[in-house]
Design an enzyme around this catalytic site. Structure first.
Site, PDB file in Angstrom:
ATOM      1  N   VAL A  14       4.079 -11.776  52.463  1.00  0.00           N
ATOM      2  CA  VAL A  14       3.347 -10.519  52.227  1.00  0.00           C
ATOM      3  C   VAL A  14       3.503  -9.579  53.417  1.00  0.00           C
ATOM      4  CG1 VAL A  14       1.034  -9.509  51.892  1.00  0.00           C
ATOM      5  CG2 VAL A  14       1.701 -11.567  50.617  1.00  0.00           C
ATOM      6  N   SER A  40       4.489 -18.246  64.904  1.00  0.00           N
ATOM      7  CA  SER A  40       5.464 -17.193  64.578  1.00  0.00           C
ATOM      8  C   SER A  40       5.680 -16.216  65.720  1.00  0.00           C
ATOM      9  CB  SER A  40       4.988 -16.424  63.343  1.00  0.00           C
ATOM     10  OG  SER A  40       4.791 -17.328  62.284  1.00  0.00           O
ATOM     11  N   ARG A  98     -13.816 -10.785  49.710  1.00  0.00           N
ATOM     12  CA  ARG A  98     -13.712 -10.032  48.446  1.00  0.00           C
ATOM     13  C   ARG A  98     -15.040  -9.894  47.692  1.00  0.00           C
ATOM     14  NH1 ARG A  98      -8.267 -13.050  46.485  1.00  0.00           N
ATOM     15  NH2 ARG A  98      -6.770 -11.927  47.789  1.00  0.00           N
ATOM     16  N   CYS A 127      -3.782 -11.082  43.702  1.00  0.00           N
ATOM     17  CA  CYS A 127      -2.653 -10.432  43.022  1.00  0.00           C
ATOM     18  C   CYS A 127      -2.820 -10.465  41.497  1.00  0.00           C
ATOM     19  CB  CYS A 127      -1.335 -11.078  43.417  1.00  0.00           C
ATOM     20  SG  CYS A 127      -1.399 -12.851  43.563  1.00  0.00           S
ATOM     21  N   SER A 157       6.454 -17.364  44.556  1.00  0.00           N
ATOM     22  CA  SER A 157       6.278 -16.661  45.844  1.00  0.00           C
ATOM     23  C   SER A 157       4.809 -16.313  46.079  1.00  0.00           C
ATOM     24  CB  SER A 157       7.134 -15.383  45.887  1.00  0.00           C
ATOM     25  OG  SER A 157       6.875 -14.585  44.744  1.00  0.00           O
ATOM     26  N   LYS A 211     -11.504 -16.415  40.661  1.00  0.00           N
ATOM     27  CA  LYS A 211     -11.221 -15.129  41.340  1.00  0.00           C
ATOM     28  C   LYS A 211     -11.031 -14.029  40.296  1.00  0.00           C
ATOM     29  CE  LYS A 211      -8.803 -16.884  45.481  1.00  0.00           C
ATOM     30  NZ  LYS A 211      -7.471 -17.017  46.134  1.00  0.00           N
ATOM     31  N   ARG A 233       1.235 -21.933  37.320  1.00  0.00           N
ATOM     32  CA  ARG A 233       2.402 -21.701  38.167  1.00  0.00           C
ATOM     33  C   ARG A 233       3.661 -21.946  37.331  1.00  0.00           C
ATOM     34  NH1 ARG A 233       1.871 -19.010  42.432  1.00  0.00           N
ATOM     35  NH2 ARG A 233       0.426 -20.419  43.449  1.00  0.00           N
ATOM     36  N   HIS A 240       4.268 -11.801  38.817  1.00  0.00           N
ATOM     37  CA  HIS A 240       3.378 -12.565  37.926  1.00  0.00           C
ATOM     38  C   HIS A 240       3.391 -11.885  36.557  1.00  0.00           C
ATOM     39  CE1 HIS A 240       2.086 -14.831  41.290  1.00  0.00           C
ATOM     40  NE2 HIS A 240       0.879 -14.304  41.522  1.00  0.00           N
TER      41      HIS A 240
END
Ligand code: 2RA
Length: 338
Positions: A14, A40, A98, A127, A157, A211, A233, A240
């Site tokens: 993302v 990272s 959220r 998403c 992904s 969610k 999935r 999606h």
């Protein structure tokens, strides 16, 4: 005016999309800082032709910044409130804030005004929720909504870079007759479907399913909408797809639905079965719109419609939605309190 932007979680799937969208949309980035976990730190990333080194996220990373885009994960819980305290507007992709009543949950085409009451943190919905509420809002405004039944077909992904590599590895293993070793997913994902995203919770629904239920009511400001979801999935790399049945309050024909959907911002109508025109994840990827098709009146219920949607969940489902929220923050002049 230009703005000091920090991207937290910049090196993930993302985070990379956020940089790409900031550049594509010519967001007024005056100063850019890329942060991630120590794992990272040190990675180099390109933005507008310049190379930026990813730094480890620390409290002082946020000093003097205007907008923080969190790509997701645990960083938001640790650094979100701290950044907001410093007067940085936090736009968070994680699920952490959220459902917090103090935090607006925003899809710009649906509830842009909610950005105005933020108290430092604005949450980006999940998403699969974003992809569903854009067409739902068009129907809701025209005919009201009593109930929604949705089944999702979610790309690998959505589980990040590891999800992408696992689909490749499993597919190669199956074709070569080698052993398949599930790691990111519960089972082999190649040539299979897994009806299990995130963890199981009350009533044997997964967290991903809850969610979609709870976030949708908050975004639409309507707790009377009945929603039930099954999230799956599928062996698709990106985008999606969702099969959505909507029971409306007032009768709405398929033709009326097509008309309102075609006009709604952020939607591309692909609905011409006689010419085999309908949304598919292979073609919705790398776009910002929600593609809507297969619109039909429900043969079994008077005031109900079916539709099939597909959208790039790394873009409209995450990065683009977050950058659009940042654009609203600037448009409404509601940057952080210094
Ligand atoms: C998924 N929506 O697809 C979840 C998180 N991105 O895995």
């Amino acid at each position: 005016a230009q703005y000091k932007v920090i991207v937290v979680g910049a090196s993930g799937a993302v985070g990379q999309e956020i940089l790409q969208v900031l550049e594509e949309k010519k967001f007024p980035v005056g100063d850019l800082k890329l942060c991630a976990t120590s794992r990272s730190a040190g990675k180099e990333m390109l933005f507008k032709g310049n190379t930026y080194k990813v730094e480890e996220t620390t409290p002082s990373s946020f000093d003097g910044m205007d907008i923080a885009l969190f790509a997701g994960g645990a960083a938001s819980k640790e650094f979100g409130p701290l950044a907001a305290e410093k007067g940085v507007v936090v736009i968070d992709n994680s699920s952490h804030f959220r459902l917090d009543p103090e935090v607006p949950l925003v899809v710009p085409e649906v509830n842009p005004e909610d950005v105005k009451w933020h108290k430092g943190i604005i949450a980006n919905p999940n998403c699969s929720t974003i992809i569903m509420v854009v067409p739902l809002k068009a129907i809701y405004d025209a005919a009201g909504i009593k109930r929604v039944v949705v089944s999702t077909y979610q790309a690998v992904s959505g589980a990040g870079a590891e999800g992408i590599s696992e689909l490749t590895e499993h597919t190669k293993a199956v074709l070569a007759g080698d052993e398949v070793v599930p790691a990111k997913f519960q089972y082999q994902i190649a040539f299979n479907l897994i009806p299990h995203i995130d963890v199981f919770q009350e009533m044997d629904y997964t967290k991903e399913e809850w969610k979609m239920v709870k976030e949708t009511c908050k975004i639409m400001h309507d707790d009377t909408i009945g929603i039930t979801a099954t999230t799956v999935r599928v062996p698709v790399y990106r985008s999606h797809s969702e099969s959505i049945n909507v029971e409306t309050k007032r009768k709405m024909t398929a033709a009326e639905a097509r008309e309102v959907l075609a006009k709604f911002p952020g939607i591309i109508l692909e609905d011409d079965p006689s010419n085999k025109k309908y949304p598919m994840p292979l073609f919705s990827s790398n776009h910002d719109e929600v593609f809507v098709g297969r619109i039909r009146e429900d043969n079994s219920l008077d005031h109900a419609l079916n539709m099939w949607v597909a959208a790039d969940q790394l873009r409209k489902g995450a990065a683009t939605n977050a950058v659009q929220i940042a654009e609203l923050v600037i448009k409404y002049g509601c940057l952080g309190k210094r």
